[in-house]
Write a protein that holds these residues in place. Sequence first.
Motif, PDB file in Angstrom:
ATOM      1  N   GLN A   1       0.845  -1.285  -0.234  1.00  0.00           N
ATOM      2  CA  GLN A   1       0.091   0.056  -0.131  1.00  0.00           C
ATOM      3  C   GLN A   1       0.841   1.377   0.000  1.00  0.00           C
ATOM      4  O   GLN A   1       1.862   1.308   0.636  1.00  0.00           O
ATOM      5  CB  GLN A   1      -1.054  -0.072   1.272  1.00  0.00           C
ATOM      6  N   THR A   2       0.489   2.268  -0.836  1.00  0.00           N
ATOM      7  CA  THR A   2       1.231   3.508  -0.930  1.00  0.00           C
ATOM      8  C   THR A   2       0.602   4.641  -0.556  1.00  0.00           C
ATOM      9  O   THR A   2      -0.696   5.006  -0.490  1.00  0.00           O
ATOM     10  CB  THR A   2       1.663   3.729  -2.452  1.00  0.00           C
ATOM     11  N   GLU A   3       1.301   5.436   0.550  1.00  0.00           N
ATOM     12  CA  GLU A   3       0.586   6.603   1.108  1.00  0.00           C
ATOM     13  C   GLU A   3       1.225   7.938   0.651  1.00  0.00           C
ATOM     14  O   GLU A   3       2.519   7.996   0.635  1.00  0.00           O
ATOM     15  CB  GLU A   3       0.627   6.439   2.650  1.00  0.00           C
ATOM     16  N   PHE A   4       0.440   8.733   0.221  1.00  0.00           N
ATOM     17  CA  PHE A   4       1.084  10.244  -0.228  1.00  0.00           C
ATOM     18  C   PHE A   4      -0.009  11.272   0.869  1.00  0.00           C
ATOM     19  O   PHE A   4      -0.805  11.661   0.351  1.00  0.00           O
ATOM     20  CB  PHE A   4       0.663  10.582  -1.647  1.00  0.00           C
ATOM     21  N   GLY A   5       0.648  11.499   1.942  1.00  0.00           N
ATOM     22  CA  GLY A   5       0.198  12.151   2.792  1.00  0.00           C
ATOM     23  C   GLY A   5      -0.991  11.486   3.394  1.00  0.00           C
ATOM     24  O   GLY A   5      -1.126  10.524   4.076  1.00  0.00           O
ATOM     25  N   SER A   6      -2.302  12.184   3.231  1.00  0.00           N
ATOM     26  CA  SER A   6      -3.518  11.711   3.797  1.00  0.00           C
ATOM     27  C   SER A   6      -4.058  10.895   2.731  1.00  0.00           C
ATOM     28  O   SER A   6      -5.223   9.954   2.911  1.00  0.00           O
ATOM     29  CB  SER A   6      -4.516  12.701   3.947  1.00  0.00           C
ATOM     30  N   VAL A   7      -3.346  10.888   1.495  1.00  0.00           N
ATOM     31  CA  VAL A   7      -3.835  10.117   0.332  1.00  0.00           C
ATOM     32  C   VAL A   7      -3.331   8.729   0.281  1.00  0.00           C
ATOM     33  O   VAL A   7      -2.262   8.354   0.602  1.00  0.00           O
ATOM     34  CB  VAL A   7      -3.709  10.697  -1.067  1.00  0.00           C
ATOM     35  N   ILE A   8      -4.141   7.555   0.536  1.00  0.00           N
ATOM     36  CA  ILE A   8      -3.765   6.242   0.454  1.00  0.00           C
ATOM     37  C   ILE A   8      -4.189   5.614  -0.815  1.00  0.00           C
ATOM     38  O   ILE A   8      -5.402   5.478  -1.398  1.00  0.00           O
ATOM     39  CB  ILE A   8      -4.648   5.492   1.509  1.00  0.00           C
ATOM     40  N   ILE A   9      -3.123   4.985  -1.471  1.00  0.00           N
ATOM     41  CA  ILE A   9      -3.356   4.199  -2.504  1.00  0.00           C
ATOM     42  C   ILE A   9      -3.202   2.830  -2.449  1.00  0.00           C
ATOM     43  O   ILE A   9      -2.120   2.121  -1.805  1.00  0.00           O
ATOM     44  CB  ILE A   9      -2.323   4.476  -3.756  1.00  0.00           C
TER      45      ILE A   9
END
Length: 452
Positions: free
Chosen positions: A96-104
Motif C-alpha cells: 500500500q502506498t501513502e501520499f500524505g493523507s491520500v492512500i493508494i
Amino acid sequence: MTFKKILILTLILTALPVSARESVNKLDYLNLDWWKNYNDEILIDHLQTLYKNNHDLKIAALKTKQSEENVRLIGSNQLPRVGFDGSLSRVLSGAQTEFGSVIIPEYSQNEFYLPLNASYEIDIWGQNYLNRKSAKKQKEIAAEQERATYIYMTSVFSANYYNLIKAEELEKTLQKIISIQSQIVSMTEKKYKSGLASINELLNEKQNLARFEQELNTIIESKKVINSELLVLLGINAEKEVEHSDFSTITVPETPDALSATIIQYRPDLISSEKYVKKAGLDVRVARRDFLPKFFLYGNIGFNAYRWNRMFANETFLSNIGIAPSWDIFTGGAKLARYRINKYEYQRAVESYEKTVLTSIQEVNDALVETKTAKANLIKSNEDFSLEREKHALAEKQYTIGDSSKLDEMRSQVNLLLARKNNIESTINNVVSTISLYNAVGGIDYTNPENL
C-alpha cells in the motif's frame, strides 16, 4: 499541386536509388570511338569483353555505387524521422502506498502505450545540407576514379595486345633466322673441315646461332606471360590463346607534334583532385558549424489505456509537440580537434592538387616525347629495312652470276631478317606510345582539334 502531393512526390524521389536518378552509361568510359582509330575489330571485341568481365572494373563500379548510397545515407538527415515506440506492461501487486493523507491501496493492472513519434532536425546553419554536398563530391570523385580505372585497364590491355602481336611476329622471324643460321653453321663447319674456314669463323657462327636461340626462348616465354595477363584482364579462367589480328593489318592513329597544357583538364586524377579540394572545404564548413547549437522539432501521437477494450477510446488519445535545443558546452576539445583535422585536410588537398597539376603536365610531356621518339625511330627503321632489302637483292644477283658464295647470300638473308625484326619492334613501340599518350591525356581523342 497540393502540399500532400508534393510531399508524396518528394518521398518517392528520395526513396529512388541514386543510380536510377543519375545513371551513367559506363560503356562511354571505354571510348570505343577512339579505339576504332586502330581499325582492329578483334581489339574492339576484346575491350567489350573486358567491360563485362574485368574484376578491377567491377570493383571500381561497386565503389561508385557505395558512394551513391552514401549520398542517400547522409541525405536522410535532411528528412524527418518517424518511428513506433509502444509498450505493453503489467504492473504487479505491491504494498500500500501513502501520499500524505491520500492512500493508494495495493493494486495490479495492465498498461498499453501505442504512440507514433516523429523528429526533425531544423537545419538552421545548413550543416546537413553541406554534409550532403560533401557526400555528392565524394560520389563524383568515385566516378572519376572509376573512369581512371577504365582508361588505365583499356590502355594496359591494348598495349599487351599489341605486344602479343609483336611477340608472335618476332617468334616467326627468329625461327626463320635460326633456320638459315643453322644452315650457315653447317656449311661453315664443312668449310672448316676442308680447311677453307678458320676456327674463329666457325665459332662466331655458332655463337650467333646460340644468341638467336636464346632470344627465341625469351620471346616464347614473354608470349606466354603476355597471353596469361590478357586472359586475366578478360576474366577468362581457362588456358587458351588470345585471338589477335595479324601484324600486317596494324594501323596507327596520327599523333600531334605538340599539345596544349590545357589538355590535362580531361585527366580523371586532376578532376578528382580538384573535386577533393572542394569536398575538403565543405568538410571544414561542416566542422565549423558543429560548434553551434542544434534544434530538434519533435512530436508524439498515440493512445494510452489500462484495459484492452478502452485502448482507442477518446479519453486515451494523447499527443505533444515541441522544440528541443541541443548544445554541447564542453566536449574535451573534440570539436576543436575535428575542425583542425578538417582544416589541415583541406590544406593537404590543395597541395595535392597543385602537385597533380605538375605531375599531369610532366606525364603528358613525357608521353608526347615518347611518341615523337617512337615515330622517328620507326621512320629510321623503315629506311634501314628498305636499304637492307636493296642490299639483299644485290647479294642475290651476285650469287646468281657467281660473284659471291651461297654463304654470303644466306648471311644477307639473316641481316635482312634482323632488319625486319628491328622494324617489327619499332612498329609496335610506335603503336604502344600512342596508347601511352592516350592514357596520359585522360582517355580523350587527342587527334581531334576540338579537344586540344
